[in-house]
Motif scaffolding. Structure first.
Motif, mmCIF file in Angstrom:
data_model
loop_
_atom_site.group_PDB
_atom_site.id
_atom_site.type_symbol
_atom_site.label_atom_id
_atom_site.label_comp_id
_atom_site.label_asym_id
_atom_site.label_seq_id
_atom_site.Cartn_x
_atom_site.Cartn_y
_atom_site.Cartn_z
ATOM 1 N N UNK A 73 0.830 -1.193 0.000
ATOM 2 C CA UNK A 73 0.000 0.000 0.000
ATOM 3 C C UNK A 73 0.871 1.251 0.000
ATOM 4 N N UNK A 74 0.592 2.146 -0.881
ATOM 5 C CA UNK A 74 1.291 3.433 -0.927
ATOM 6 C C UNK A 74 0.256 4.527 -0.687
ATOM 7 N N UNK A 80 -12.275 28.637 -2.372
ATOM 8 C CA UNK A 80 -12.610 27.502 -1.502
ATOM 9 C C UNK A 80 -12.061 26.195 -2.070
ATOM 10 N N UNK A 81 -11.595 25.359 -1.161
ATOM 11 C CA UNK A 81 -11.217 23.992 -1.533
ATOM 12 C C UNK A 81 -11.773 23.066 -0.460
ATOM 13 N N UNK A 82 -12.328 21.947 -0.908
ATOM 14 C CA UNK A 82 -12.839 20.929 0.010
ATOM 15 C C UNK A 82 -12.013 19.661 -0.207
ATOM 16 N N UNK A 83 -11.359 19.212 0.861
ATOM 17 C CA UNK A 83 -10.508 18.019 0.792
ATOM 18 C C UNK A 83 -11.352 16.816 1.190
ATOM 19 N N UNK A 84 -11.479 15.856 0.274
ATOM 20 C CA UNK A 84 -12.332 14.690 0.511
ATOM 21 C C UNK A 84 -11.582 13.358 0.416
ATOM 22 N N UNK A 85 -10.292 13.408 0.155
ATOM 23 C CA UNK A 85 -9.514 12.184 -0.065
ATOM 24 C C UNK A 85 -9.022 11.610 1.261
ATOM 25 N N UNK A 86 -9.686 10.540 1.741
ATOM 26 C CA UNK A 86 -9.275 9.869 2.971
ATOM 27 C C UNK A 86 -7.915 9.212 2.789
ATOM 28 N N UNK A 87 -7.161 9.123 3.879
ATOM 29 C CA UNK A 87 -5.879 8.401 3.918
ATOM 30 C C UNK A 87 -4.956 8.820 2.772
ATOM 31 N N UNK A 88 -4.760 10.114 2.620
ATOM 32 C CA UNK A 88 -3.952 10.644 1.525
ATOM 33 C C UNK A 88 -3.041 11.763 2.005
ATOM 34 N N UNK A 89 -2.015 12.047 1.204
ATOM 35 C CA UNK A 89 -1.175 13.239 1.366
ATOM 36 C C UNK A 89 -1.701 14.260 0.370
#
Length: 143
Positions: free
Chosen positions: A45-46, A58-67
């Motif tokens: 897993x990377x 505006x920015x909405x961050x929705x990416x789980x388990x990410x950099x």
């Protein structure tokens, strides 16, 4: 009738005693320590690297388990992703968390909001933002 009761009692006692046998001896091979499992190499897993873009302030961050990286200033940054690391290279006016266990690093943040249920988050910024914390275990520090 007494003879039948005596026979039943003897038969019942025989059944109970049959279940109380001596344990079988343990063989030396069974009691020797087992070898440890072979160590495995690293996980396949990377953690994905994601670029998020500030659009119309505006920015909405929705990416789980990410950099996640957000380049430049952004007036409103909304964190909906859990278990992520977010780096903002510019200034943020309003940073809000609607998720848990996320680290946000930014050079300047004016206001941080943790909504109810947003727990275990961390904001690392050298600035001293105003903080509204409706969650639990959240930290804002100069790290």
């Amino acid at each position: 009738m007494t003879k039948q009761l005596n026979l039943l009692a003897v038969f019942g006692l025989a059944l109970v005693l049959a279940g109380c046998t001596a344990p079988e001896p343990i063989s030396p091979a069974a009691s020797s320590p087992k070898a440890a499992a072979e160590p495995t190499s690293g996980s396949d897993y990377a953690i994905p690297d994601v670029a998020a873009e500030c659009v119309d302030g505006t920015v909405t961050v929705v990416d789980d388990s990410s950099n996640v990286t957000i380049d430049g200033d952004c007036e409103n940054v909304v964190i909906e992703a859990s278990n992520s690391m977010v780096t903002v290279t510019g200034s943020v006016v309003n940073l809000s968390f609607e998720s848990s266990i996320t680290l946000v690093t930014a050079p300047a943040v004016e206001h941080v909001t943790f909504v109810e249920g947003a727990n275990g988050n961390k904001v690392a910024t050298p600035s001293v933002p105003v903080v509204d914390d409706g969650g639990e275990g959240n930290v804002v520090s100069a790290e």
